[in-house]
Design a protein around this motif. Structure first.
Motif, PDB file in Angstrom:
ATOM      1  N   GLN A   1      56.536  30.580  52.674  1.00  0.00           N
ATOM      2  CA  GLN A   1      56.862  31.576  51.654  1.00  0.00           C
ATOM      3  C   GLN A   1      58.254  31.344  51.060  1.00  0.00           C
ATOM      4  O   GLN A   1      59.065  32.262  50.940  1.00  0.00           O
ATOM      5  CB  GLN A   1      56.724  32.998  52.212  1.00  0.00           C
ATOM      6  CG  GLN A   1      55.312  33.299  52.667  1.00  0.00           C
ATOM      7  CD  GLN A   1      55.144  34.693  53.218  1.00  0.00           C
ATOM      8  OE1 GLN A   1      56.104  35.331  53.620  1.00  0.00           O
ATOM      9  NE2 GLN A   1      53.902  35.166  53.239  1.00  0.00           N
ATOM     10  N   LEU A   2      58.499  30.084  50.715  1.00  0.00           N
ATOM     11  CA  LEU A   2      59.760  29.712  50.077  1.00  0.00           C
ATOM     12  C   LEU A   2      59.488  29.235  48.658  1.00  0.00           C
ATOM     13  O   LEU A   2      58.495  28.537  48.405  1.00  0.00           O
ATOM     14  CB  LEU A   2      60.448  28.576  50.842  1.00  0.00           C
ATOM     15  CG  LEU A   2      60.974  28.874  52.243  1.00  0.00           C
ATOM     16  CD1 LEU A   2      61.434  27.590  52.920  1.00  0.00           C
ATOM     17  CD2 LEU A   2      62.116  29.869  52.170  1.00  0.00           C
ATOM     18  N   SER A   3      60.371  29.587  47.749  1.00  0.00           N
ATOM     19  CA  SER A   3      60.268  29.042  46.397  1.00  0.00           C
ATOM     20  C   SER A   3      60.819  27.620  46.435  1.00  0.00           C
ATOM     21  O   SER A   3      61.499  27.215  47.389  1.00  0.00           O
ATOM     22  CB  SER A   3      61.075  29.890  45.415  1.00  0.00           C
ATOM     23  OG  SER A   3      62.460  29.731  45.668  1.00  0.00           O
ATOM     24  N   LEU A   4      60.545  26.886  45.387  1.00  0.00           N
ATOM     25  CA  LEU A   4      61.071  25.525  45.287  1.00  0.00           C
ATOM     26  C   LEU A   4      62.601  25.553  45.333  1.00  0.00           C
ATOM     27  O   LEU A   4      63.224  24.754  46.037  1.00  0.00           O
ATOM     28  CB  LEU A   4      60.572  24.889  43.983  1.00  0.00           C
ATOM     29  CG  LEU A   4      60.771  23.402  43.815  1.00  0.00           C
ATOM     30  CD1 LEU A   4      60.008  22.635  44.889  1.00  0.00           C
ATOM     31  CD2 LEU A   4      60.303  22.966  42.444  1.00  0.00           C
ATOM     32  N   ARG A   5      63.178  26.494  44.631  1.00  0.00           N
ATOM     33  CA  ARG A   5      64.636  26.624  44.594  1.00  0.00           C
ATOM     34  C   ARG A   5      65.199  26.968  45.976  1.00  0.00           C
ATOM     35  O   ARG A   5      66.211  26.415  46.409  1.00  0.00           O
ATOM     36  CB  ARG A   5      65.046  27.682  43.576  1.00  0.00           C
ATOM     37  CG  ARG A   5      66.544  27.781  43.364  1.00  0.00           C
ATOM     38  CD  ARG A   5      66.914  28.734  42.241  1.00  0.00           C
ATOM     39  NE  ARG A   5      66.165  28.539  41.007  1.00  0.00           N
ATOM     40  CZ  ARG A   5      66.470  27.626  40.070  1.00  0.00           C
ATOM     41  NH1 ARG A   5      67.495  26.837  40.241  1.00  0.00           N
ATOM     42  NH2 ARG A   5      65.741  27.519  38.976  1.00  0.00           N
TER      43      ARG A   5
ATOM     44  N   TYR B   1      64.910  17.370  41.880  1.00  0.00           N
ATOM     45  CA  TYR B   1      64.580  16.262  42.787  1.00  0.00           C
ATOM     46  C   TYR B   1      63.448  16.669  43.731  1.00  0.00           C
ATOM     47  O   TYR B   1      62.485  15.921  43.915  1.00  0.00           O
ATOM     48  CB  TYR B   1      65.821  15.840  43.570  1.00  0.00           C
ATOM     49  CG  TYR B   1      65.595  14.683  44.531  1.00  0.00           C
ATOM     50  CD1 TYR B   1      65.215  13.441  44.060  1.00  0.00           C
ATOM     51  CD2 TYR B   1      65.773  14.842  45.901  1.00  0.00           C
ATOM     52  CE1 TYR B   1      65.018  12.374  44.926  1.00  0.00           C
ATOM     53  CE2 TYR B   1      65.578  13.799  46.778  1.00  0.00           C
ATOM     54  CZ  TYR B   1      65.204  12.567  46.278  1.00  0.00           C
ATOM     55  OH  TYR B   1      64.993  11.516  47.136  1.00  0.00           O
ATOM     56  N   LEU B   2      63.536  17.857  44.313  1.00  0.00           N
ATOM     57  CA  LEU B   2      62.486  18.331  45.213  1.00  0.00           C
ATOM     58  C   LEU B   2      61.165  18.495  44.462  1.00  0.00           C
ATOM     59  O   LEU B   2      60.102  18.152  44.979  1.00  0.00           O
ATOM     60  CB  LEU B   2      62.897  19.650  45.871  1.00  0.00           C
ATOM     61  CG  LEU B   2      61.947  20.194  46.928  1.00  0.00           C
ATOM     62  CD1 LEU B   2      61.721  19.194  48.057  1.00  0.00           C
ATOM     63  CD2 LEU B   2      62.471  21.505  47.488  1.00  0.00           C
ATOM     64  N   SER B   3      61.234  18.968  43.239  1.00  0.00           N
ATOM     65  CA  SER B   3      60.038  19.104  42.410  1.00  0.00           C
ATOM     66  C   SER B   3      59.382  17.738  42.182  1.00  0.00           C
ATOM     67  O   SER B   3      58.161  17.595  42.256  1.00  0.00           O
ATOM     68  CB  SER B   3      60.391  19.752  41.069  1.00  0.00           C
ATOM     69  OG  SER B   3      59.273  19.762  40.221  1.00  0.00           O
ATOM     70  N   GLN B   4      60.185  16.727  41.930  1.00  0.00           N
ATOM     71  CA  GLN B   4      59.661  15.380  41.716  1.00  0.00           C
ATOM     72  C   GLN B   4      59.022  14.828  42.986  1.00  0.00           C
ATOM     73  O   GLN B   4      58.008  14.141  42.933  1.00  0.00           O
ATOM     74  CB  GLN B   4      60.770  14.456  41.223  1.00  0.00           C
ATOM     75  CG  GLN B   4      61.210  14.767  39.816  1.00  0.00           C
ATOM     76  CD  GLN B   4      62.422  13.963  39.395  1.00  0.00           C
ATOM     77  OE1 GLN B   4      63.119  13.365  40.228  1.00  0.00           O
ATOM     78  NE2 GLN B   4      62.695  13.942  38.098  1.00  0.00           N
ATOM     79  N   ILE B   5      59.598  15.142  44.134  1.00  0.00           N
ATOM     80  CA  ILE B   5      59.013  14.707  45.409  1.00  0.00           C
ATOM     81  C   ILE B   5      57.651  15.367  45.591  1.00  0.00           C
ATOM     82  O   ILE B   5      56.661  14.703  45.924  1.00  0.00           O
ATOM     83  CB  ILE B   5      59.943  15.041  46.595  1.00  0.00           C
ATOM     84  CG1 ILE B   5      61.227  14.222  46.528  1.00  0.00           C
ATOM     85  CG2 ILE B   5      59.221  14.796  47.922  1.00  0.00           C
ATOM     86  CD1 ILE B   5      62.292  14.657  47.524  1.00  0.00           C
ATOM     87  N   GLU B   6      57.583  16.663  45.345  1.00  0.00           N
ATOM     88  CA  GLU B   6      56.324  17.387  45.506  1.00  0.00           C
ATOM     89  C   GLU B   6      55.242  16.868  44.566  1.00  0.00           C
ATOM     90  O   GLU B   6      54.068  16.882  44.905  1.00  0.00           O
ATOM     91  CB  GLU B   6      56.516  18.893  45.283  1.00  0.00           C
ATOM     92  CG  GLU B   6      57.105  19.612  46.462  1.00  0.00           C
ATOM     93  CD  GLU B   6      57.009  21.131  46.332  1.00  0.00           C
ATOM     94  OE1 GLU B   6      56.454  21.634  45.329  1.00  0.00           O
ATOM     95  OE2 GLU B   6      57.486  21.816  47.261  1.00  0.00           O
ATOM     96  N   ARG B   7      55.642  16.422  43.380  1.00  0.00           N
ATOM     97  CA  ARG B   7      54.662  15.913  42.415  1.00  0.00           C
ATOM     98  C   ARG B   7      54.357  14.434  42.624  1.00  0.00           C
ATOM     99  O   ARG B   7      53.560  13.849  41.899  1.00  0.00           O
ATOM    100  CB  ARG B   7      55.164  16.154  40.993  1.00  0.00           C
ATOM    101  CG  ARG B   7      55.141  17.645  40.632  1.00  0.00           C
ATOM    102  CD  ARG B   7      55.602  17.890  39.217  1.00  0.00           C
ATOM    103  NE  ARG B   7      57.047  17.690  39.119  1.00  0.00           N
ATOM    104  CZ  ARG B   7      57.665  17.151  38.068  1.00  0.00           C
ATOM    105  NH1 ARG B   7      56.987  16.769  37.018  1.00  0.00           N
ATOM    106  NH2 ARG B   7      58.980  17.015  38.088  1.00  0.00           N
TER     107      ARG B   7
END
Length: 172
Positions: free
Chosen positions: A21-25, A37-43
């Protein structure tokens, strides 16, 4: 080292983040990496380093080794071995000498089992090769005659000799 499988890793990280239950941020802040950067890893667009994976694992409160396996950095059996060692080393109820002895025994069992597995695999390969050789040399009477060629797998002649009746001559 295996190739990185970032797509699978990204999907797994997203699942873990959502279950925590954590947001990307929030995860990016907790792991000390940037949100994009984390968003790119997830994608699956970026290949994170082992250090970044360790930070993310800590923030998610999951095993870093699990992420290493997902990323293709670590083999599954290596992960299991590392986790076993970590459990032994973290056990407060045994002293350091006992931990070292236990790990030595663990290593000897792993080596013994690996050697037995290698022998079994070689024997299975030998049997498979012998079975193919025997099928190829069956005559019209149905009796199996093994002929020696340079293509016989190792142990094929010994296996054929073991199948031959004791009173039969080698040329029969």
């Amino acid at each position: 080292m295996a190739s990185l499988n970032v797509g699978n890793l990204g999907e797994y990280l997203r699942e873990q983040r959502r279950s925590a239950q954590l947001s990307l941020r929030q995860l990016a802040d907790a792991a000390g990496v940037s949100n994009p950067y984390l968003s790119q890893i997830e994608r699956g667009l970026r290949k994170p380093s082992a250090e970044v994976l360790q930070q993310v694992a800590k923030a998610l409160r999951i095993s870093a080794e699990t992420l290493y396996v997902r990323a293709g950095i670590l083999d599954e059996t290596e992960r299991e071995e590392l986790e076993t060692r970590a459990v032994v080393l973290a056990d407060p109820s045994i002293n350091e000498r006992q931990k070292q002895v236990l790990l030595q025994i663990y290593d000897s069992f792993r080596k013994e089992n690996a050697a037995e597995a290698a022998v079994a695999a070689a024997a299975e390969a030998d049997r498979a090769g012998t079975a193919g050789s025997a099928e190829a040399t069956t005559g019209t009477t149905g009796a199996t005659r093994t002929t020696s060629t340079t293509e016989d797998p190792p142990g094929a002649r010994a296996a054929a000799a073991a199948e031959r009746p004791a009173d039969a001559s080698p040329d029969a």
